[in-house]
Design an enzyme around this catalytic site. Sequence first.
Site, mmCIF file in Angstrom:
data_model
loop_
_atom_site.group_PDB
_atom_site.id
_atom_site.type_symbol
_atom_site.label_atom_id
_atom_site.label_comp_id
_atom_site.label_asym_id
_atom_site.label_seq_id
_atom_site.Cartn_x
_atom_site.Cartn_y
_atom_site.Cartn_z
ATOM 1 N N HIS B 48 1.093 63.880 46.397
ATOM 2 C CA HIS B 48 -0.353 63.869 46.619
ATOM 3 C C HIS B 48 -0.688 63.085 47.876
ATOM 4 C CE1 HIS B 48 -1.138 59.625 45.716
ATOM 5 N NE2 HIS B 48 -0.269 59.740 44.738
ATOM 6 N N ARG B 99 -5.271 61.938 41.191
ATOM 7 C CA ARG B 99 -4.940 62.192 42.594
ATOM 8 C C ARG B 99 -3.867 63.282 42.736
ATOM 9 N NH1 ARG B 99 -3.060 56.972 40.997
ATOM 10 N NH2 ARG B 99 -0.972 56.360 41.706
ATOM 11 N N GLU B 126 3.091 58.090 38.681
ATOM 12 C CA GLU B 126 3.664 57.165 39.652
ATOM 13 C C GLU B 126 4.364 56.019 38.906
ATOM 14 O OE1 GLU B 126 5.244 56.269 41.924
ATOM 15 O OE2 GLU B 126 3.991 56.377 43.706
ATOM 16 N N HIS B 221 3.990 62.166 42.541
ATOM 17 C CA HIS B 221 3.819 60.919 43.264
ATOM 18 C C HIS B 221 5.097 60.529 43.996
ATOM 19 C CE1 HIS B 221 0.117 60.154 40.843
ATOM 20 N NE2 HIS B 221 0.767 60.924 39.987
#
Lengths: 281, 295
Positions: B48, B99, B126, B221
């Site tokens: 992202h 995100r 993440e 991520h």
Amino acid sequence: MFALSRASVRSVSRSALRSFGAVQTADKHTLILVRHGESTWNLENKFTGWYDCPLSDKGHEEVKEAGRLIKAEGLTADVAFTSLLQRAIRTLWHVLEQTGLMWIPVHKAWELNERHYGALQGLDKQETVNKYGKDQVLVWRRSYDIPPPTVDKSSPHHPSNDPRYAGFDFPEEFTESLATTLDRVVPFWNKTIVPEIKSGKTVMIAAHGNSLRALVKHLDGIDEATIAELNIPTGTPLIYELDDNLKPIPQAGAIAPLQGRYLGDQDAIRARIEGVKNQTK
Amino acid sequence: MFRSIFVLVASFASCSAFTANGFHGNFARNKSPSTALSMAHTLVLVRHGESTWNQENRFTGWVDCPLNEKGIQEATSGGKILREEGFTFDKAYTSTLKRAIKTLWLILEELDLMYIPIVNLWKLNERHYGALQGLNKQETVDKHGKDQVLVWRRSYDIPPPPVDESSEYFPGNDPMYKNVPKSELPKAESLKLTEERFMSDWENVILPEIKSGKKILIAAHGNTLRALVKHLDDISSDDITELNIPTGVPLVYELDEVTLKPIPHPDAIAPLKGRYLGDQEDIRRRIGAVLAQTK
């Protein structure tokens, strides 16, 4: 010296309540419905059906507002359902973004698609009236069970020519009425959505005029003549509370024949519902 | 084996010419089913783009901050490149963090594939940054010293200090994870721990779909993608901590149908075997630029 587990204590007190004839607090299941916002083909006044046109600029704004209204109402959802058409998917995405729920599971199903408009898909509404006459077009648009003419597999509008429907079998000659739309919406509701509700999940559905008509007809027991005339305003959250038997609990402020209530400016909503009724085409 | 592939491929009119490096062009590309006999599974990864907290230079981890304008543009560009290169997908995976989800949505919109199923896996989240989450990076350096922070950021297996169970940053207190046993949720993670928790979903959830022939897109991520490419490309623990995956740039793997190992692409930038799509000069510069950011 004996230890009662929490579950056994719960079951003891529940059966005690029942034996005393006490009214059990019914579990309410919240169901959130949203019809997608204005699409580019709405603007161009074309019969859309399964054609996959996007939202118009106004449509994007309408459904962002729907999301804000749902959030302001303090509602949340655990799972969402939508169709395979981007105008509904995008509507759902806007609502999930506004309500902080982008992470919930989303199930996309053709069974929630708009009614397929057969050979009328892609045609301009006025041109169609000019060609077939106002009465015939009114029948195709507003009758409960008379479908428009079919398309066959040579037509780009036949689902066999769209990869998103690969794996599904559609008749060689294809078209839909509100009746046949209901015939595929309600079984999907029963088989796939109802179990989620019964397991305690709050469900959100972003769909289309006719797939939502089919659903509310089923929920509210609306007759065929009435449902064919019923307008569900675009981008306006429609909230149902269902009891344990999945029957709607009539909501204060509901506008008949629906038992669910709309969120937003009630006067404006009533005007929109009436306004489309007057659009004799 | 290669010789027989040559013969097979040469008989397809749509195939492009072979170069000294091997074959590429239509053969290895993810196109419609009517083209060349595919001997590989296509897998595309996208990291992202910039988030609001990247901008504010704060440790993010599991905090669910949105993309900023630049991040949105990055995602849209990634989608455009995939569209131009004729990619399609059957299914997509992403994390539960917006995100990454937004990045995926923007790409699918560009590709006209909004209707494909999307699965949100918290194990694609993440790396959890423990008690550092929310802190400004510079302030943290001031407080703990540059070396300590470097260890927490770039070591393979040393996690940052954990959050307390009562902390708002402990995922057990977030309704998003209410269906996950609290014992499975992290209080702080190293890259190693991130890798360990992600790999179970890779093996049990994603890989079977790839094997069944589905074209998969993963929007995730920095650290979960590091974990994945470490595994795919056999990168060492030392090398992986320095590896940077540029944001918003599609990273394309062709996995051998039989071994599921990546078929090295001639345009790959070591130590990866997959190739980035887009302006190669710009990409190399971006990878190098982050390497230079010693903090």
